[in-house]
Write an enzyme that holds these catalytic residues in place. Structure first.
Site, mmCIF file in Angstrom:
data_model
loop_
_atom_site.group_PDB
_atom_site.id
_atom_site.type_symbol
_atom_site.label_atom_id
_atom_site.label_comp_id
_atom_site.label_asym_id
_atom_site.label_seq_id
_atom_site.Cartn_x
_atom_site.Cartn_y
_atom_site.Cartn_z
ATOM 1 N N ARG A 82 0.846 -1.205 0.000
ATOM 2 C CA ARG A 82 0.000 0.000 0.000
ATOM 3 C C ARG A 82 0.879 1.251 0.000
ATOM 4 N NH1 ARG A 82 -2.943 -3.220 3.865
ATOM 5 N NH2 ARG A 82 -2.036 -2.027 5.585
ATOM 6 N N GLU B 87 -20.300 14.324 0.940
ATOM 7 C CA GLU B 87 -20.464 13.327 -0.123
ATOM 8 C C GLU B 87 -21.592 12.338 0.145
ATOM 9 O OE1 GLU B 87 -16.982 10.913 -0.951
ATOM 10 O OE2 GLU B 87 -17.952 9.874 -2.607
ATOM 11 N N LYS C 207 -19.172 16.711 -2.927
ATOM 12 C CA LYS C 207 -18.745 15.618 -3.800
ATOM 13 C C LYS C 207 -19.985 14.843 -4.214
ATOM 14 C CE LYS C 207 -15.383 11.877 -4.113
ATOM 15 N NZ LYS C 207 -13.983 11.542 -3.936
ATOM 16 N N SER D 164 -16.326 9.701 -9.468
ATOM 17 C CA SER D 164 -16.477 9.044 -10.765
ATOM 18 C C SER D 164 -17.420 7.842 -10.693
ATOM 19 C CB SER D 164 -15.118 8.650 -11.353
ATOM 20 O OG SER D 164 -14.408 7.759 -10.539
ATOM 21 N N GLY E 250 -17.596 4.658 -10.813
ATOM 22 C CA GLY E 250 -17.624 3.487 -11.685
ATOM 23 C C GLY E 250 -17.689 3.843 -13.166
HETATM 24 P P1 13P Z 1 -14.634 7.077 -7.318
HETATM 25 O O1 13P Z 1 -14.210 8.314 -8.098
HETATM 26 O O2 13P Z 1 -13.851 5.854 -7.651
HETATM 27 O O3 13P Z 1 -16.127 6.892 -7.355
HETATM 28 O O4 13P Z 1 -14.283 7.355 -5.786
HETATM 29 C C1 13P Z 1 -14.944 8.356 -5.147
HETATM 30 C C2 13P Z 1 -14.611 8.449 -3.716
HETATM 31 O O5 13P Z 1 -15.448 8.759 -2.896
HETATM 32 C C3 13P Z 1 -13.223 8.260 -3.267
HETATM 33 O O6 13P Z 1 -12.909 9.316 -2.399
#
Ligand code: 13P
Length: 337
Positions: free
Chosen positions: A52, A182, A224, A266, A268
């Site tokens: 990691r 988010e 987000k 994003s 997926g």
């Molecule tokens: P993704 O862009 O892969 O959906 O990840 C979003 C996320 O919340 C990671 O911080």
């Protein structure tokens, strides 16, 4: 009696502004150890701290990253790690003018009394953890909760998601961290884009209601959101123009202009889809900085290029820069595939 404002008020506004700068967005690499393990497994690596660290070192030491990336969200383990030469990751970021951020939620668990939905843990002890993260160099935070359209969503799940985000946001601001708010509306399902818009409007109206009730300062937060798209299993795909139209409709209806930045996840989407959709949203001026906070859409090719081999590090870093630059152009509305 008047409510005591956070003593970090001015700093929060500055932090949010420096993340929401033209042509830059957020690199999300805050996968929990379990999720990071899945990514490593996809290239045949074991989920060890050494692996990691090696992967995060590759990402965070990419030369020139700061031109396109203004913030990086880290998992707690990464916030306290250093390069193999002994330089703290937070210092690598600061040297590139990238603000270090920290994922503070403790993940999802089943929500009793709901329609098989979940809620997000992490409020207990959050104030003291946030103060520690600030000392370690973090200046913004992230709390991801989810809403499922196929599961309802139930009124209970939406209210719990909104309330949890608002409590987290208030605690973050009180400790000098700009909260990224988010509520991820999951792509899963065969519903239409209209249905996604309807659910997103409900979710964001409750989120802003409770943010206001908790006296959160809107100038010192970042959002987000998920883009408004049809469900992943819907019979038709939507074009970037349609996704932009629905997503901007949602934002204009629900997000006050005091909020400095909208940093999409994003969720997926493929790397190019995520870039094209962002580009479509930046074809005309918006009241907020509309940008990216991608994990998978910035990392997919990097992982495949790296494969865990030291001799591939440089090529993998170049592929990160390709995606970061493409999304930077998309933030400015100037990307073409
Ligand atoms: P993704 O862009 O892969 O959906 O990840 C979003 C996320 O919340 C990671 O911080």
């Amino acid at each position: 009696l008047p409510i005591r404002a956070s003593s970090y008020q001015h700093e929060l506004v500055q932090t949010a502004k420096s993340i929401a700068t033209p042509g830059r967005g957020i690199l999300a690499i805050d996968e929990s150890n379990a999720t990071c393990g899945k990514r490593l497994a996809s290239i045949g690596l074991d989920n060890t701290e050494v692996n990691r660290q090696a992967y995060r070192q590759l990402l965070l030491t990419t030369p020139g990253l700061g031109e396109y990336i203004s913030g990086a969200i880290l998992f707690e383990e990464t916030l306290y790690q250093s390069t193999t030469d002994g330089k703290k990751f937070v210092d690598c970021l600061r040297d590139q003018n990238i603000v270090p951020g920290i994922k503070v939620d403790k993940g999802l668990v089943p929500l009793p009394g709901s329609n098989n939905e979940s809620w997000c843990q992490g409020l207990d002890g959050l104030a003291s953890r946030s103060a520690e993260y600030y000392k370690q160099g973090a200046r913004f935070a992230k709390w991801r909760t989810v809403v499922s359209i196929p599961c309802g969503p139930s009124a209970l799940a939406v209210k719990e998601a909104a309330w949890g985000l608002a409590r987290y946001a208030a605690i973050s601001q009180d400790n000098g961290l700009v909260p990224i708010v988010e509520p991820e509306i999951l792509l899963d399902g065969d519903h239409s884009i209209e249905r996604t818009l309807e659910v997103a409007e409900k979710v964001w109206s409750e989120v802003f209601f409770y943010l206001a009730e908790n006296n959160v300062m809107f100038e010192g937060i970042l959002l987000k959101p998920s883009m408004v798209t049809p469900g992943a299993e819907h019979k038709e795909k939507a074009s970037p123009e349609t996704i932009a139209k629905y997503t901007l409709t949602l934002l204009r209806r629900r997000v006050p202009p005091a909020v400095p930045g909208i940093m999409f996840l994003s969720g997926g989407q493929s790397e190019v889809e995520a870039t094209l959709n962002l580009n479509a949203m930046n074809q005309s001026p918006n009241p907020w900085h509309v940008s990216f906070s991608y994990a998978r859409a910035l990392q997919n090719t990097v992982l495949k290029t790296w494969k865990g081999h030291p001799e591939n590090v440089e090529a993998a870093q170049k592929s990160l820069l390709v995606r970061a630059k493409a999304n930077s152009l998309a933030q400015l509305g100037r990307y073409s595939a």
